[in-house]
Design an enzyme around this catalytic site. Sequence first.
Site, PDB file in Angstrom:
ATOM      1  N   THR A  83      -3.880   2.571   4.285  1.00 22.36           N
ATOM      2  CA  THR A  83      -3.185   2.502   3.006  1.00 22.36           C
ATOM      3  C   THR A  83      -3.106   1.041   2.600  1.00 22.36           C
ATOM      4  OG1 THR A  83      -1.068   2.860   1.898  1.00 22.36           O
ATOM      5  CG2 THR A  83      -0.988   2.482   4.235  1.00 22.36           C
ATOM      6  N   CYS A 196      -5.565   1.380  -3.994  1.00 17.83           N
ATOM      7  CA  CYS A 196      -4.766   2.444  -3.394  1.00 17.83           C
ATOM      8  C   CYS A 196      -5.772   3.419  -2.823  1.00 17.83           C
ATOM      9  CB  CYS A 196      -3.878   3.112  -4.440  1.00 17.83           C
ATOM     10  SG  CYS A 196      -3.085   4.612  -3.839  1.00 17.83           S
TER      11      CYS A 196
END
Length: 230
Positions: A83, A196
């Site tokens: 992430t 992202c």
Amino acid sequence: MKTIGLIGGMSWESTIPYYKIINETVKEQLGGFHSAKIFMYSVDFAELEECLTSGNWKKITDILGNAALSLEKAGADFIVICTNTMHKVAPEIQKKINIPILHIADATAMALKEAGIKKAGLLGTKYTMTQEFYKEKVKSHGIDVVLPNDGDIEKVNSVIFDELCLGTLNDASRKEYSRIIKTLESKGAEAVILGCTEIGLLISQKDSTLPVYDTTVVHARAAALMALEG
């Protein structure tokens, strides 16, 4: 071959491509039946999302630090946090372990640098776009970062949490992202960072007027190559 320690589940939707890309890259490099050596610690994203909303970065650090420590004890040679946003606490996690963390922003910036990109647009959660931890990493490699306007930052963020993290893909959101990428191009961006790991589920090169750097792909490939070094 080194053993990779993956911290996933943030969200699990974007962790799946990591496993696939890492193994595909190892197979490309070594051929035959070769695949990667991986340990994975998958967290409960609801717990972390609640911490994000309340600004409790200490609890995030504790959860991910314990995950990293577990992977180190299991035998991982380095850590990959699957992430972008949670790399805000990567320095604190690093202090808890004795093995390196392959930072997603370093891997992305190196890919941009190799392509001769000097100015890149950034899409991601509002935390990644508005706070300095990610942008400063990219800038440290000599690459300027361009952001959407405030309204578009909110739009990008809401699509991530209200749709992509839940596995929902909407064509209207895809068109909005394509529009926002065009505004980044008008600001001088030479490429766009999908900062992202869920955005790559929605946006591909065909949806962008700029070269796309999907951080999931870049980070996963970098992890595989790091595992094969030496």
